[in-house]
Design a protein around this motif. Structure first.
Motif: not given
Length: 249
Positions: A1-9, A11-26
């Motif tokens: 999978m490709e690295p990503y940062v997403t924002l999902l709203n 019920n008025n809660v903003g879920y920010i999720e980040f991902f990197h295939p190398n153990r979620n390194s940044i």
């Protein structure tokens, strides 16, 4: 999978999720996206509370991208890279919305800084923590103010000196990094959801004022963390650090 940062709203809660295939390194690209996404969620009037999480069901965050750190050639590049962590922490600090951390697994270095910069953090029993920076020739300079603020200077120093040890979830909870810890990811997610949606129903003006109170005394962090990034950017060029990182590459 490709690295990503997403924002999902939801019920008025903003879920920010980040991902990197190398153990979620940044790497720096993810850091920049995280900073921008946190600011965007903070400015969105339909989002009342933010949840910061990472993808996958194992490591929450492995910290800095070793490959990118190895490629740093001068102090300007070094400061720029570590400023990415400073910018994310400052974005979290200045965000007007409360940020709940959801830590599903092990976290290292800069990942500990992210967890510490949340306003309330929940985790699983797999979520041990480590500050490994001294063992590779630098130090947790940028994240130190956030970590010390949350767990205290003594515990931060203990982790920094014992740089090759993972400290247990019991240690993290006892020192105040985690407010509560759960046996499974499913139980963690249910608790995060219930808390976030409950908070989203509270008086938003009260939440904003509470956030200000919680972070009072950190107004100098823009300059402080920039100076810490400069220190890390210089040390990362040392022969010791270069040789050490190549072994982990």
């Amino acid at each position: 999978m490709e690295p990503y940062v997403t924002l999902l709203n939801k019920n008025n809660v903003g879920y920010i999720e980040f991902f990197h295939p190398n153990r979620n390194s940044i790497p720096s690209s993810i850091l920049l996206e995280l900073e921008q996404t946190i600011k965007r969620a903070g400015d969105d009037d339909t989002i009342k509370v933010i949840v910061l999480k990472s993808g996958g069901d194992r490591t929450f965050c492995a910290g800095a991208s070793f490959n990118e750190v190895i490629a740093i050639e001068n102090e300007t590049q070094g400061k720029a890279f570590f400023s990415g962590f400073a910018n994310v922490i400052n974005a979290m600090r200045k965000c007007p919305k409360l940020i709940i951390g959801r830590v599903q697994g092990k976290t290292v270095g800069g990942g500990v800084g992210l967890a510490a910069a949340t306003d309330y953090c929940l985790a699983t029993k797999h979520a041990s923590i480590r500050l490994s920076e001294l063992s590779i020739g630098i130090g947790p300079f940028v994240i130190e103010p956030a970590v010390s603020r949350k767990i205290g200077k003594i515990a931060m120093s203990q982790m920094s000196i014992d740089a090759e040890t993972f400290f247990s979830w019991e240690f993290a909870k006892d020192k105040g990094l985690y407010a509560d810890v759960f046996d499974t990811i499913e139980a963690l997610d249910e608790s995060v959801k219930l808390l976030a949606e409950k908070l989203a129903g509270y008086n938003p003006e009260a939440l904003i004022e509470m956030k200000k109170v919680m972070w009072k005394g950190t107004e100098d962090w823009d300059a402080l963390l920039a100076e810490r990034a400069k220190i890390s950017g210089r040390l990362v060029l040392s022969k010791f650090t270069k040789n050490t990182l190549k072994r982990f590459r």
